[in-house]
Design an enzyme around this catalytic site. Structure first.
Site, PDB file in Angstrom:
ATOM      1  N   GLY A  27      41.545  -2.177  34.020  1.00 14.64           N
ATOM      2  CA  GLY A  27      42.058  -2.329  32.649  1.00 14.64           C
ATOM      3  C   GLY A  27      43.089  -3.447  32.583  1.00 14.64           C
ATOM      4  CG  HIS A  28      46.833  -2.974  34.552  1.00 14.73           C
ATOM      5  ND1 HIS A  28      46.748  -1.929  35.438  1.00 14.73           N
ATOM      6  CD2 HIS A  28      47.746  -2.600  33.626  1.00 14.73           C
ATOM      7  CE1 HIS A  28      47.575  -0.965  35.064  1.00 14.73           C
ATOM      8  NE2 HIS A  28      48.192  -1.335  33.962  1.00 14.73           N
ATOM      9  CD  GLN A  54      57.168   3.176  29.245  1.00 15.79           C
ATOM     10  OE1 GLN A  54      57.608   2.049  29.047  1.00 15.79           O
ATOM     11  NE2 GLN A  54      55.872   3.428  29.240  1.00 15.79           N
ATOM     12  CE  LYS A 140      43.901   5.307  28.982  1.00 17.79           C
ATOM     13  NZ  LYS A 140      45.287   5.463  29.235  1.00 17.79           N
ATOM     14  CB  VAL A 167      38.517  -1.548  31.177  1.00 19.61           C
ATOM     15  CG1 VAL A 167      37.581  -1.532  32.381  1.00 19.61           C
ATOM     16  CG2 VAL A 167      38.764  -2.964  30.695  1.00 19.61           C
ATOM     17  CB  SER A 176      44.398   5.810  33.232  1.00 20.94           C
ATOM     18  OG  SER A 176      45.717   6.285  33.395  1.00 20.94           O
ATOM     19  CB  SER A 177      48.311   3.779  36.507  1.00 24.09           C
ATOM     20  OG  SER A 177      48.252   2.447  36.073  1.00 24.09           O
TER      21      SER A 177
HETATM   22  P1  AMP Z   1      50.492   0.549  31.836  1.00 22.72           P
HETATM   23  O1  AMP Z   1      50.665  -0.142  33.156  1.00 22.72           O
HETATM   24  O2  AMP Z   1      49.734   1.829  31.935  1.00 22.72           O
HETATM   25  O3  AMP Z   1      51.783   0.658  31.054  1.00 22.72           O
HETATM   26  O4  AMP Z   1      49.551  -0.387  30.982  1.00 22.72           O
HETATM   27  C1  AMP Z   1      49.850  -1.739  30.779  1.00 22.72           C
HETATM   28  C2  AMP Z   1      48.926  -2.298  29.745  1.00 22.72           C
HETATM   29  O5  AMP Z   1      47.579  -2.129  30.167  1.00 22.72           O
HETATM   30  C3  AMP Z   1      49.049  -1.586  28.394  1.00 22.72           C
HETATM   31  O6  AMP Z   1      48.984  -2.546  27.357  1.00 22.72           O
HETATM   32  C4  AMP Z   1      47.846  -0.680  28.380  1.00 22.72           C
HETATM   33  O7  AMP Z   1      47.384  -0.371  27.074  1.00 22.72           O
HETATM   34  C5  AMP Z   1      46.834  -1.521  29.137  1.00 22.72           C
HETATM   35  N1  AMP Z   1      45.769  -0.690  29.694  1.00 22.72           N
HETATM   36  C6  AMP Z   1      45.900   0.412  30.463  1.00 22.72           C
HETATM   37  N2  AMP Z   1      44.688   0.944  30.754  1.00 22.72           N
HETATM   38  C7  AMP Z   1      43.773   0.159  30.142  1.00 22.72           C
HETATM   39  C8  AMP Z   1      42.343   0.179  30.051  1.00 22.72           C
HETATM   40  N3  AMP Z   1      41.603   1.112  30.647  1.00 22.72           N
HETATM   41  N4  AMP Z   1      41.737  -0.797  29.323  1.00 22.72           N
HETATM   42  C9  AMP Z   1      42.472  -1.756  28.705  1.00 22.72           C
HETATM   43  N5  AMP Z   1      43.814  -1.835  28.771  1.00 22.72           N
HETATM   44  C10 AMP Z   1      44.458  -0.889  29.471  1.00 22.72           C
END
Ligand code: AMP
Length: 267
Positions: A27-28, A54, A140, A167, A176-177
């Protein structure tokens, strides 16, 4: 970071920022690819910062996955110019925070008090440090995107916001992480979030939307380790709650065991 950003600004370098909390995944990568395209000859900055402000739950913050060495390698491979990894972004007695009072109140805002105050604050701080022309965010986290757009508008941030589609794994689970926290059996059960979205899409198409929220909740909770936090249908741009119908967006949060997953899509 800010000195470097000011230099870029002086010489007219285009700067595209991808804010993340690390534990980078496909996703990233999609966000980074879009950033690379949009930056052209300019620079792509990926920030990696697990933002304590957060997290409304200290245990969740402690157990959040971290993989900085691997993340840096991946960024290099993806053509990122700068990986910004601040140790902390807050003074010990920090006393100014950004509070949005409309789109951040429901759903994630309701379930995770203070979460969006932390998100809005860190995004403003990152934008002030990196001075990007563009900030890239994932669909997402739909509510988060609306919050950031609203923050950018109401605080006159100069960056434009770009949204990248979600994604998914081949079985529909949004990448997702937090997915690494799922045990094998939980990972199988986690597909129920996407299946619930498909169920809603089909219900809308066949016009059988009576009691849909309840049907979806029962459907999800058939999985032995799944517990619904919320399922909502709403107008995409305002989050105003709506009856399910074509063009409305659905968002849901579900605990699979101890792991809380979210997803959303237009139905
Ligand atoms: P995070 O590291 O979870 O804070 O996510 C960082 C960025 O990646 C945020 O803008 C999320 O919305 C995006 N993101 C996380 N998972 C996905 C995914 N599966 N598809 C697209 N973007 C994602």
């Amino acid at each position: 970071m800010q000195c470097q950003a000011q230099t870029w600004r002086r010489v007219g370098t285009r700067v595209v920022l991808v804010p993340t909390m690390g534990a980078l995944h496909a996703g990233h990568c999609a966000l980074i690819h879009r950033a690379r395209k949009l930056a052209g000859n300019g620079v792509v900055v990926v920030s990696i910062y697990v933002n304590p402000a957060q997290f409304n739950d200290a245990r969740d913050l402690r157990s959040y996955p971290r993989s900085l060495a691997k993340d840096k390698k991946l960024c290099r491979a993806e053509g990122v110019d700068v990986v910004f990894t601040p140790k902390t972004l807050y003074a010990k007695n920090a006393s100014v925070f950004v509070e949005e009072t409309d789109v951040s109140c429901s759903m994630e805002g309701g379930s995770r008090p203070g979460h969006f105050r932390g998100v809005a604050t860190v995004v403003v701080k990152l934008f002030n440090l990196v001075l990007p022309n563009l900030g890239i965010f994932g669909e997402k986290d739909w509510q988060q995107v609306l919050l950031i757009k609203r923050t950018a508008r109401d605080l006159n941030l100069s960056a434009s916001i770009v949204i990248v589609p979600t994604v998914r794994e081949s079985d529909g689970l949004a990448v997702s992480s937090r997915n690494v926290c799922l045990k094998d059996d939980e990972r199988r059960q986690a597909t129920v979030l996407w299946k619930a979205i498909v169920l809603a899409k089909n219900a809308v198409r066949s016009g059988s939307v009576r009691g849909l929220k309840q049907k979806i909740t029962l459907f999800i909770e058939k999985q032995p380790n799944a517990r619904v936090d919320y399922v909502e249908f709403f107008k995409e741009q305002t989050l105003k709650l709506m009856k399910p119908k074509r063009g409305v967006r659905m968002a849901l949060a579900v605990y699979i065991g101890k792991t809380r997953l979210i997803d959303n899509a237009r139905i």
